[in-house]
Design a protein around this motif. Structure first.
Motif, PDB file in Angstrom:
ATOM      1  N   MET A  78      -6.849   6.914   9.258  1.00 38.92           N
ATOM      2  CA  MET A  78      -6.251   6.721  10.576  1.00 38.92           C
ATOM      3  C   MET A  78      -4.724   6.671  10.507  1.00 38.92           C
ATOM      4  O   MET A  78      -4.064   6.591  11.537  1.00 38.92           O
ATOM      5  CB  MET A  78      -6.789   5.433  11.202  1.00 38.92           C
ATOM      6  CG  MET A  78      -8.261   5.515  11.539  1.00 38.92           C
ATOM      7  SD  MET A  78      -8.993   3.945  12.054  1.00 38.92           S
ATOM      8  CE  MET A  78      -7.895   3.381  13.304  1.00 38.92           C
ATOM      9  N   GLY A  79      -4.173   6.687   9.288  1.00 34.98           N
ATOM     10  CA  GLY A  79      -2.728   6.645   9.135  1.00 34.98           C
ATOM     11  C   GLY A  79      -2.139   5.251   9.208  1.00 34.98           C
ATOM     12  O   GLY A  79      -0.925   5.092   9.297  1.00 34.98           O
ATOM     13  N   GLN A  80      -2.976   4.235   9.147  1.00 37.55           N
ATOM     14  CA  GLN A  80      -2.514   2.842   9.183  1.00 37.55           C
ATOM     15  C   GLN A  80      -2.319   2.367   7.739  1.00 37.55           C
ATOM     16  O   GLN A  80      -3.083   1.573   7.202  1.00 37.55           O
ATOM     17  CB  GLN A  80      -3.534   1.966   9.908  1.00 37.55           C
ATOM     18  CG  GLN A  80      -3.752   2.362  11.339  1.00 37.55           C
ATOM     19  CD  GLN A  80      -4.876   1.583  11.989  1.00 37.55           C
ATOM     20  OE1 GLN A  80      -5.570   0.806  11.354  1.00 37.55           O
ATOM     21  NE2 GLN A  80      -5.061   1.800  13.275  1.00 37.55           N
ATOM     22  N   TYR A  81      -1.253   2.861   7.122  1.00 35.70           N
ATOM     23  CA  TYR A  81      -1.062   2.667   5.691  1.00 35.70           C
ATOM     24  C   TYR A  81      -0.790   1.219   5.297  1.00 35.70           C
ATOM     25  O   TYR A  81      -1.257   0.762   4.256  1.00 35.70           O
ATOM     26  CB  TYR A  81       0.041   3.581   5.173  1.00 35.70           C
ATOM     27  CG  TYR A  81      -0.258   5.040   5.380  1.00 35.70           C
ATOM     28  CD1 TYR A  81      -1.467   5.587   4.973  1.00 35.70           C
ATOM     29  CD2 TYR A  81       0.660   5.879   6.000  1.00 35.70           C
ATOM     30  CE1 TYR A  81      -1.761   6.923   5.169  1.00 35.70           C
ATOM     31  CE2 TYR A  81       0.379   7.222   6.193  1.00 35.70           C
ATOM     32  CZ  TYR A  81      -0.822   7.743   5.775  1.00 35.70           C
ATOM     33  OH  TYR A  81      -1.106   9.064   5.965  1.00 35.70           O
ATOM     34  N   ASP A  82      -0.045   0.487   6.093  1.00 36.89           N
ATOM     35  CA  ASP A  82       0.239  -0.916   5.751  1.00 36.89           C
ATOM     36  C   ASP A  82      -1.042  -1.744   5.745  1.00 36.89           C
ATOM     37  O   ASP A  82      -1.285  -2.527   4.820  1.00 36.89           O
ATOM     38  CB  ASP A  82       1.258  -1.515   6.721  1.00 36.89           C
ATOM     39  CG  ASP A  82       2.638  -0.888   6.574  1.00 36.89           C
ATOM     40  OD1 ASP A  82       2.947  -0.404   5.461  1.00 36.89           O
ATOM     41  OD2 ASP A  82       3.396  -0.892   7.558  1.00 36.89           O
ATOM     42  N   SER A  83      -1.854  -1.570   6.764  1.00 35.19           N
ATOM     43  CA  SER A  83      -3.119  -2.297   6.839  1.00 35.19           C
ATOM     44  C   SER A  83      -4.066  -1.848   5.724  1.00 35.19           C
ATOM     45  O   SER A  83      -4.784  -2.666   5.136  1.00 35.19           O
ATOM     46  CB  SER A  83      -3.797  -2.071   8.190  1.00 35.19           C
ATOM     47  OG  SER A  83      -3.006  -2.558   9.228  1.00 35.19           O
ATOM     48  N   ALA A  84      -4.053  -0.560   5.435  1.00 35.59           N
ATOM     49  CA  ALA A  84      -4.909  -0.031   4.379  1.00 35.59           C
ATOM     50  C   ALA A  84      -4.520  -0.624   3.032  1.00 35.59           C
ATOM     51  O   ALA A  84      -5.382  -0.991   2.226  1.00 35.59           O
ATOM     52  CB  ALA A  84      -4.808   1.492   4.329  1.00 35.59           C
ATOM     53  N   LYS A  85      -3.221  -0.752   2.797  1.00 32.67           N
ATOM     54  CA  LYS A  85      -2.743  -1.314   1.535  1.00 32.67           C
ATOM     55  C   LYS A  85      -3.224  -2.760   1.389  1.00 32.67           C
ATOM     56  O   LYS A  85      -3.647  -3.171   0.312  1.00 32.67           O
ATOM     57  CB  LYS A  85      -1.218  -1.256   1.486  1.00 32.67           C
ATOM     58  CG  LYS A  85      -0.638  -1.574   0.127  1.00 32.67           C
ATOM     59  CD  LYS A  85       0.873  -1.484   0.119  1.00 32.67           C
ATOM     60  CE  LYS A  85       1.328  -0.061   0.313  1.00 32.67           C
ATOM     61  NZ  LYS A  85       2.787   0.115   0.161  1.00 32.67           N
ATOM     62  N   LEU A  86      -3.175  -3.516   2.476  1.00 29.27           N
ATOM     63  CA  LEU A  86      -3.657  -4.902   2.430  1.00 29.27           C
ATOM     64  C   LEU A  86      -5.147  -4.960   2.083  1.00 29.27           C
ATOM     65  O   LEU A  86      -5.576  -5.783   1.275  1.00 29.27           O
ATOM     66  CB  LEU A  86      -3.407  -5.593   3.773  1.00 29.27           C
ATOM     67  CG  LEU A  86      -1.951  -5.845   4.147  1.00 29.27           C
ATOM     68  CD1 LEU A  86      -1.865  -6.389   5.575  1.00 29.27           C
ATOM     69  CD2 LEU A  86      -1.308  -6.806   3.170  1.00 29.27           C
ATOM     70  N   ASP A  87      -5.928  -4.077   2.707  1.00 22.50           N
ATOM     71  CA  ASP A  87      -7.369  -4.072   2.448  1.00 22.50           C
ATOM     72  C   ASP A  87      -7.693  -3.649   1.017  1.00 22.50           C
ATOM     73  O   ASP A  87      -8.556  -4.245   0.366  1.00 22.50           O
ATOM     74  CB  ASP A  87      -8.099  -3.152   3.434  1.00 22.50           C
ATOM     75  CG  ASP A  87      -8.281  -3.793   4.790  1.00 22.50           C
ATOM     76  OD1 ASP A  87      -8.393  -5.029   4.851  1.00 22.50           O
ATOM     77  OD2 ASP A  87      -8.321  -3.059   5.790  1.00 22.50           O
ATOM     78  N   VAL A  88      -7.029  -2.630   0.522  1.00 20.45           N
ATOM     79  CA  VAL A  88      -7.294  -2.162  -0.840  1.00 20.45           C
ATOM     80  C   VAL A  88      -6.886  -3.235  -1.849  1.00 20.45           C
ATOM     81  O   VAL A  88      -7.623  -3.525  -2.799  1.00 20.45           O
ATOM     82  CB  VAL A  88      -6.576  -0.817  -1.119  1.00 20.45           C
ATOM     83  CG1 VAL A  88      -6.678  -0.433  -2.578  1.00 20.45           C
ATOM     84  CG2 VAL A  88      -7.164   0.291  -0.244  1.00 20.45           C
ATOM     85  N   ASN A  89      -5.735  -3.862  -1.628  1.00 22.67           N
ATOM     86  CA  ASN A  89      -5.316  -4.938  -2.522  1.00 22.67           C
ATOM     87  C   ASN A  89      -6.275  -6.112  -2.467  1.00 22.67           C
ATOM     88  O   ASN A  89      -6.586  -6.729  -3.489  1.00 22.67           O
ATOM     89  CB  ASN A  89      -3.899  -5.397  -2.191  1.00 22.67           C
ATOM     90  CG  ASN A  89      -2.855  -4.397  -2.618  1.00 22.67           C
ATOM     91  OD1 ASN A  89      -3.078  -3.592  -3.520  1.00 22.67           O
ATOM     92  ND2 ASN A  89      -1.706  -4.427  -1.975  1.00 22.67           N
ATOM     93  N   ARG A  90      -6.756  -6.425  -1.281  1.00 27.37           N
ATOM     94  CA  ARG A  90      -7.712  -7.535  -1.137  1.00 27.37           C
ATOM     95  C   ARG A  90      -9.020  -7.213  -1.858  1.00 27.37           C
ATOM     96  O   ARG A  90      -9.630  -8.084  -2.474  1.00 27.37           O
ATOM     97  CB  ARG A  90      -7.967  -7.825   0.345  1.00 27.37           C
ATOM     98  CG  ARG A  90      -8.898  -8.987   0.578  1.00 27.37           C
ATOM     99  CD  ARG A  90      -8.278 -10.294   0.154  1.00 27.37           C
ATOM    100  NE  ARG A  90      -9.217 -11.378   0.439  1.00 27.37           N
ATOM    101  CZ  ARG A  90      -9.398 -12.423  -0.325  1.00 27.37           C
ATOM    102  NH1 ARG A  90      -8.655 -12.586  -1.396  1.00 27.37           N
ATOM    103  NH2 ARG A  90     -10.272 -13.331  -0.024  1.00 27.37           N
ATOM    104  N   SER A  91      -9.455  -5.967  -1.812  1.00 28.74           N
ATOM    105  CA  SER A  91     -10.685  -5.605  -2.514  1.00 28.74           C
ATOM    106  C   SER A  91     -10.507  -5.782  -4.022  1.00 28.74           C
ATOM    107  O   SER A  91     -11.428  -6.226  -4.715  1.00 28.74           O
ATOM    108  CB  SER A  91     -11.126  -4.174  -2.174  1.00 28.74           C
ATOM    109  OG  SER A  91     -10.220  -3.224  -2.672  1.00 28.74           O
ATOM    110  N   LEU A  92      -9.315  -5.481  -4.551  1.00 26.10           N
ATOM    111  CA  LEU A  92      -9.044  -5.714  -5.970  1.00 26.10           C
ATOM    112  C   LEU A  92      -9.076  -7.205  -6.301  1.00 26.10           C
ATOM    113  O   LEU A  92      -9.625  -7.611  -7.331  1.00 26.10           O
ATOM    114  CB  LEU A  92      -7.684  -5.135  -6.355  1.00 26.10           C
ATOM    115  CG  LEU A  92      -7.628  -3.632  -6.581  1.00 26.10           C
ATOM    116  CD1 LEU A  92      -6.183  -3.188  -6.753  1.00 26.10           C
ATOM    117  CD2 LEU A  92      -8.464  -3.230  -7.772  1.00 26.10           C
TER     118      LEU A  92
END
Length: 101
Positions: free
Chosen positions: A21-35
């Motif tokens: 969806m192009g929401q890169y900041d939110s995506a980064k938070l989710d990917v980091n949280r999954s780690l």
């Protein structure tokens, strides 16, 4: 599937959708949280396994292999996200420069 693993997958999948969806900041938070959740899951699981038992040692080896695979998948997605963010910033600069002409 335990709830910890479900949370890891939920954050990872939501991060992937946000990338699309192009929401890169939110995506980064989710990917980091999954780690982070994956690391917590590994730590908790190691506390449950008992040393000295062949069955538990085998289960721990299987668990570690599975966690390594999941970690690799998340890290690849994180690298992809970084490339997309860099490309988006580059495109934004180019667009701004083109509009100034």
């Amino acid at each position: 599937m335990d709830s910890g693993k479900q949370r890891v997958k939920a954050h990872f999948r939501r991060g992937r959708v946000r990338i699309l969806m192009g929401q890169y900041d939110s995506a980064k938070l989710d990917v980091n949280r999954s780690l982070e959740l994956l690391a917590d899951d590994i730590h908790k699981k190691r506390g449950v396994l008992v040393d000295g038992d062949n069955y538990c040692e085998l289960k721990e080896m299987e668990f570690e292999k599975e966690q390594e695979k999941e970690n690799a998948v998340i890290m690849r997605e994180k690298q992809k996200l970084t490339r997309l963010v860099n490309q988006a910033e580059k495109n934004k600069r180019m667009q701004k420069k083109a509009m100034e002409k």
